[in-house]
Motif scaffolding. Structure first.
Motif, PDB file in Angstrom:
ATOM      1  N   GLU A  92     -11.165  -1.608  -0.646  1.00 36.60           N
ATOM      2  CA  GLU A  92     -12.080  -2.688  -0.959  1.00 36.60           C
ATOM      3  C   GLU A  92     -13.390  -2.165  -1.553  1.00 36.60           C
ATOM      4  O   GLU A  92     -13.980  -2.799  -2.420  1.00 36.60           O
ATOM      5  CB  GLU A  92     -12.376  -3.497   0.304  1.00 36.60           C
ATOM      6  N   MET A 131       0.834  -1.188   0.000  1.00 38.35           N
ATOM      7  CA  MET A 131       0.000   0.000   0.000  1.00 38.35           C
ATOM      8  C   MET A 131       0.877   1.249   0.000  1.00 38.35           C
ATOM      9  O   MET A 131       1.899   1.294   0.691  1.00 38.35           O
ATOM     10  CB  MET A 131      -0.907   0.005   1.244  1.00 38.35           C
ATOM     11  N   ASP A 186      -2.192   4.723  -3.678  1.00 33.38           N
ATOM     12  CA  ASP A 186      -3.453   4.034  -3.422  1.00 33.38           C
ATOM     13  C   ASP A 186      -4.452   4.940  -2.721  1.00 33.38           C
ATOM     14  O   ASP A 186      -5.662   4.848  -2.941  1.00 33.38           O
ATOM     15  CB  ASP A 186      -3.206   2.792  -2.555  1.00 33.38           C
ATOM     16  N   CYS A 206      -4.951   1.915   9.089  1.00 32.81           N
ATOM     17  CA  CYS A 206      -4.871   0.799   8.139  1.00 32.81           C
ATOM     18  C   CYS A 206      -6.258   0.224   7.851  1.00 32.81           C
ATOM     19  O   CYS A 206      -6.570  -0.135   6.703  1.00 32.81           O
ATOM     20  CB  CYS A 206      -3.943  -0.287   8.682  1.00 32.81           C
ATOM     21  N   ASP A 207      -7.100   0.147   8.881  1.00 33.72           N
ATOM     22  CA  ASP A 207      -8.466  -0.345   8.673  1.00 33.72           C
ATOM     23  C   ASP A 207      -9.240   0.576   7.729  1.00 33.72           C
ATOM     24  O   ASP A 207      -9.947   0.109   6.830  1.00 33.72           O
ATOM     25  CB  ASP A 207      -9.201  -0.439  10.016  1.00 33.72           C
ATOM     26  N   TYR A 214      -8.015   2.722   5.492  1.00 33.13           N
ATOM     27  CA  TYR A 214      -7.459   2.614   4.139  1.00 33.13           C
ATOM     28  C   TYR A 214      -7.960   1.346   3.440  1.00 33.13           C
ATOM     29  O   TYR A 214      -8.361   1.383   2.267  1.00 33.13           O
ATOM     30  CB  TYR A 214      -5.933   2.593   4.194  1.00 33.13           C
ATOM     31  N   GLN A 215      -7.912   0.222   4.159  1.00 34.26           N
ATOM     32  CA  GLN A 215      -8.272  -1.046   3.547  1.00 34.26           C
ATOM     33  C   GLN A 215      -9.749  -1.071   3.158  1.00 34.26           C
ATOM     34  O   GLN A 215     -10.130  -1.548   2.082  1.00 34.26           O
ATOM     35  CB  GLN A 215      -7.973  -2.194   4.508  1.00 34.26           C
ATOM     36  N   GLN A 216     -10.616  -0.513   4.020  1.00 32.01           N
ATOM     37  CA  GLN A 216     -12.040  -0.471   3.702  1.00 32.01           C
ATOM     38  C   GLN A 216     -12.295   0.372   2.454  1.00 32.01           C
ATOM     39  O   GLN A 216     -13.133   0.004   1.618  1.00 32.01           O
ATOM     40  CB  GLN A 216     -12.802   0.100   4.897  1.00 32.01           C
TER      41      GLN A 216
END
Length: 406
Positions: free
Chosen positions: A405, A1, A77, A397-398, A400-402
């Motif tokens: 996705e 990322m 990203d 991080c949570d 960003y990841q959500q």
């Protein structure tokens, strides 16, 4: 990322937001998340970090075009904007950045962290106040913009705030964006250096040629007029009359984004003059800017902490969290927020703002009560365990990841 950060400045030695960002980047890198910082040319030149790039000369409106071009040319990203008014020299054009990027075809997620909110609305004298209020409310009701930060929040896919008070104001103004808002409290702006406290106490007193039995009261943070230093020195003058072994240590420099150049020098001289006029020269020491490890060692070697900020303390204060992390019994000026979170739970010893007498009484009371010092030290240390950089990094991080996705 890979995350691209936009920051008004990037001088961690002069700006709390930049220091926060430096800590965040460091912890993200440990999770294998690389980052780039886009900021002003001056800031980029001042730091020895190839990942910090100068994208514009200043935060005026014409400079947004080269910034947009740089963002479009930077493989990433996530775009994450860090905003506090002072770090952008109180310039508002950055509020247009999300809408300009979308118009230019940018489709990556945009995150904004609002380090402050609820006090800095646009009120130009040349625009009729009644009409301006109608325009603000009209756009805000439709979630096109918000009355304070323009398109910055409404154009972001996620909004991070650093305390619940800010979140509450945003939710009231932008109720349809509630699901984008996340409160992620800050952590201490200083890591506790691994040092034996007894040794730190002895070294501090030896360095300053103070007696080993000296009772050291510490202030930590940038020296600034709003930090209540005038009242601290007035109060400490009274403390000296009651506690001859008391000493005051002011840890921190004076040069910041909001107070620099001749203004910073003038304030430094003002503090030194007050120290001399109060006959405290042998009992007060100003360290100036020191490295983090030295500052941590000084805090570990002190007996009490005091933060008499004139607006009152809040959980946005990295200095407060640093003192608690160093097990310092801490005196701080109270606010409605601290009454609910810190005072009622007896985490700090509260004082009213702008009162040298109140500061003197609080310091003297604690110096006379070692048991209360121990209780405050333990309570503060336990409380601050919930405010860690590991936890902050997890939340980022949570988020960003959500977004990725989605």
């Amino acid at each position: 990322m890979h995350i691209t950060f936009v920051s008004g400045s990037y001088r961690p030695d002069q700006d709390g937001v930049a220091d926060y960002l430096a800590n965040l980047r460091s912890h993200l890198s440990q999770r294998h998340a690389a980052s780039t910082v886009l900021t002003t040319h001056d800031s980029a030149l001042a730091v020895a970090d190839p990942a910090v790039q100068g994208a514009l000369a200043h935060w005026g409106l014409p400079q947004l075009l080269p910034l947009v071009q740089t963002i479009l040319a930077t493989p990433t990203d996530i775009l994450h904007i860090q905003h506090a008014a002072g770090s952008y020299r109180f310039k508002r054009p950055v509020f247009l950045l999300p809408v300009l990027l979308r118009q230019a075809g940018y489709r990556r997620p945009i995150v904004t962290t609002a380090h402050e909110y609820g006090w800095w609305e646009w009120q130009p004298k040349w625009f009729p106040a009644g009409w301006l209020e109608r325009v603000k409310e009209w756009g805000q009701k439709r979630t096109w913009w918000d009355r304070e930060d323009g398109f910055l929040l409404t154009g972001s896919d996620a909004i991070i705030t650093t305390n619940q008070n800010i979140t509450g104001i945003m939710q009231e103004r932008l109720p349809t964006l509630r699901d984008r808002m996340v409160t992620v409290p800050i952590a201490a702006n200083l890591t506790v250096a691994p040092v034996d406290r007894a040794m730190a106490r002895s070294q501090l007193r030896h360095e300053r040629s103070w007696p080993q039995e000296a009772q050291v009261v510490a202030f930590f943070g940038f020296l600034h007029p709003v930090k209540g230093l005038t009242y601290l020195l007035q109060g400490f003058r009274q403390v000296r009359d009651r506690h001859p072994q008391a000493r005051l240590l002011l840890i921190g420099g004076v040069e910041t984004l909001s107070l620099n150049g001749q203004d910073a020098e003038n304030f430094w001289q003002q503090v030194q003059t007050q120290i001399r006029d109060l006959h405290l020269t042998d009992f007060v020491h100003c360290t100036g800017y020191v490295e983090a490890e030295t500052a941590s060692r000084y805090l570990s070697g002190s007996d009490l902490g005091v933060l008499p900020f004139t607006p009152g303390i809040s959980l946005k204060s990295g200095s407060l969290l640093a003192m608690l992390a160093h097990r310092l019994p801490t005196i701080a000026t109270r606010t409605a927020e601290t009454d609910a979170v810190l005072c009622d739970r007896r985490i700090i010893a509260p004082v009213v703002p702008r009162s040298g007498d109140a500061v003197a009484e609080a310091i003297s009371t604690l110096l006379n009560n070692p048991a209360e010092q121990e209780r405050l030290a333990a309570a503060g240390h336990e409380f601050v365990q919930a405010f860690t950089w590991e936890g902050i990094t997890d939340r980022h991080c949570d988020i960003y990841q959500q977004l990725l996705e989605r």
